[in-house]
Design a protein around this motif. Structure first.
Motif, PDB file in Angstrom:
ATOM      1  N   VAL A 282     -12.051 -55.668   7.946  1.00 42.08           N
ATOM      2  CA  VAL A 282     -13.340 -56.028   7.343  1.00 42.08           C
ATOM      3  C   VAL A 282     -13.114 -56.553   5.927  1.00 42.08           C
ATOM      4  N   THR A 283     -14.094 -57.291   5.436  1.00 41.49           N
ATOM      5  CA  THR A 283     -14.017 -57.820   4.079  1.00 41.49           C
ATOM      6  C   THR A 283     -15.294 -57.470   3.329  1.00 41.49           C
ATOM      7  N   VAL A 284     -15.199 -57.431   2.028  1.00 44.41           N
ATOM      8  CA  VAL A 284     -16.354 -57.173   1.179  1.00 44.41           C
ATOM      9  C   VAL A 284     -17.275 -58.386   1.231  1.00 44.41           C
ATOM     10  N   SER A 285     -18.584 -58.137   1.257  1.00 48.72           N
ATOM     11  CA  SER A 285     -19.549 -59.235   1.271  1.00 48.72           C
ATOM     12  C   SER A 285     -20.663 -58.952   0.268  1.00 48.72           C
ATOM     13  N   GLU A 286     -21.560 -59.885   0.134  1.00 52.29           N
ATOM     14  CA  GLU A 286     -22.710 -59.748  -0.750  1.00 52.29           C
ATOM     15  C   GLU A 286     -23.863 -59.000  -0.075  1.00 52.29           C
ATOM     16  N   THR A 287     -23.701 -58.647   1.190  1.00 53.29           N
ATOM     17  CA  THR A 287     -24.767 -58.007   1.952  1.00 53.29           C
ATOM     18  C   THR A 287     -25.081 -56.623   1.396  1.00 53.29           C
ATOM     19  N   THR A 288     -26.360 -56.332   1.268  1.00 51.32           N
ATOM     20  CA  THR A 288     -26.809 -55.019   0.818  1.00 51.32           C
ATOM     21  C   THR A 288     -27.891 -54.516   1.775  1.00 51.32           C
TER      22      THR A 288
ATOM     23  N   TYR B 243     -39.393 -48.475  10.240  1.00 50.50           N
ATOM     24  CA  TYR B 243     -38.226 -49.304   9.938  1.00 50.50           C
ATOM     25  C   TYR B 243     -37.189 -49.174  11.050  1.00 50.50           C
ATOM     26  N   GLN B 244     -36.388 -50.197  11.220  1.00 50.03           N
ATOM     27  CA  GLN B 244     -35.272 -50.137  12.160  1.00 50.03           C
ATOM     28  C   GLN B 244     -34.282 -49.078  11.668  1.00 50.03           C
ATOM     29  N   PRO B 245     -33.635 -48.348  12.576  1.00 52.00           N
ATOM     30  CA  PRO B 245     -32.670 -47.340  12.125  1.00 52.00           C
ATOM     31  C   PRO B 245     -31.460 -47.990  11.473  1.00 52.00           C
ATOM     32  N   ARG B 246     -30.883 -47.287  10.532  1.00 50.30           N
ATOM     33  CA  ARG B 246     -29.642 -47.698   9.878  1.00 50.30           C
ATOM     34  C   ARG B 246     -28.563 -46.736  10.327  1.00 50.30           C
ATOM     35  N   HIS B 247     -27.388 -47.262  10.640  1.00 54.27           N
ATOM     36  CA  HIS B 247     -26.278 -46.436  11.084  1.00 54.27           C
ATOM     37  C   HIS B 247     -25.265 -46.346   9.959  1.00 54.27           C
ATOM     38  N   TYR B 248     -24.898 -45.136   9.591  1.00 55.36           N
ATOM     39  CA  TYR B 248     -23.927 -44.893   8.537  1.00 55.36           C
ATOM     40  C   TYR B 248     -22.653 -44.342   9.150  1.00 55.36           C
ATOM     41  N   ILE B 249     -21.553 -45.021   8.869  1.00 54.25           N
ATOM     42  CA  ILE B 249     -20.251 -44.644   9.423  1.00 54.25           C
ATOM     43  C   ILE B 249     -19.328 -44.297   8.257  1.00 54.25           C
ATOM     44  N   TYR B 250     -18.656 -43.186   8.376  1.00 52.03           N
ATOM     45  CA  TYR B 250     -17.745 -42.757   7.322  1.00 52.03           C
ATOM     46  C   TYR B 250     -16.570 -43.720   7.203  1.00 52.03           C
ATOM     47  N   CYS B 251     -16.103 -43.923   5.984  1.00 52.40           N
ATOM     48  CA  CYS B 251     -15.016 -44.871   5.705  1.00 52.40           C
ATOM     49  C   CYS B 251     -13.767 -44.590   6.522  1.00 52.40           C
ATOM     50  N   GLU B 252     -13.456 -43.322   6.743  1.00 49.90           N
ATOM     51  CA  GLU B 252     -12.232 -43.000   7.484  1.00 49.90           C
ATOM     52  C   GLU B 252     -12.302 -43.413   8.955  1.00 49.90           C
ATOM     53  N   ASP B 253     -13.498 -43.775   9.438  1.00 47.36           N
ATOM     54  CA  ASP B 253     -13.653 -44.225  10.820  1.00 47.36           C
ATOM     55  C   ASP B 253     -13.662 -45.757  10.949  1.00 47.36           C
ATOM     56  N   VAL B 254     -13.408 -46.446   9.844  1.00 49.31           N
ATOM     57  CA  VAL B 254     -13.427 -47.912   9.818  1.00 49.31           C
ATOM     58  C   VAL B 254     -12.015 -48.412   9.543  1.00 49.31           C
ATOM     59  N   TRP B 255     -11.569 -49.403  10.319  1.00 51.74           N
ATOM     60  CA  TRP B 255     -10.283 -50.040  10.061  1.00 51.74           C
ATOM     61  C   TRP B 255     -10.514 -51.068   8.952  1.00 51.74           C
ATOM     62  N   VAL B 256     -10.262 -50.655   7.724  1.00 51.02           N
ATOM     63  CA  VAL B 256     -10.597 -51.481   6.562  1.00 51.02           C
ATOM     64  C   VAL B 256      -9.810 -52.782   6.497  1.00 51.02           C
ATOM     65  N   ASP B 257      -8.679 -52.858   7.151  1.00 49.84           N
ATOM     66  CA  ASP B 257      -7.919 -54.110   7.138  1.00 49.84           C
ATOM     67  C   ASP B 257      -8.582 -55.184   8.003  1.00 49.84           C
TER      68      ASP B 257
END
Length: 69
Positions: A53-59, A37-51
């Motif tokens: 990004v928006t919530v999506s239906e993507t899973t 499988y292609q690698p998945r990258h997991y980034i901690y929430c505190e490293d993301v500028w949440v303002d």
């Protein structure tokens, strides 16, 4: 390679750009790979500028469950 691990989990530094704008910057991200499988990258929430990004239906689908990292 009978003893080869089917799961690889390793630390990475990761930047995410959305429409050319930096929206995440992490030196503690994790790359997770299972078999072919292609690698998945997991980034901690505190490293993301949440303002920026928006919530999506993507899973995503994790082929195997790891109880403890």
């Amino acid at each position: 390679m009978q003893n080869a691990s089917r799961i690889e989990l390793y630390p990475i530094s990761q930047q995410v750009h959305i429409d050319g704008e930096l929206s995440a910057n992490s030196k503690q991200a994790l790359a997770y790979r299972v078999l072919a499988y292609q690698p998945r990258h997991y980034i901690y929430c505190e490293d993301v500028w949440v303002d920026l990004v928006t919530v999506s239906e993507t899973t995503t689908f994790l082929p195997l469950h790891i109880a403890t990292l």
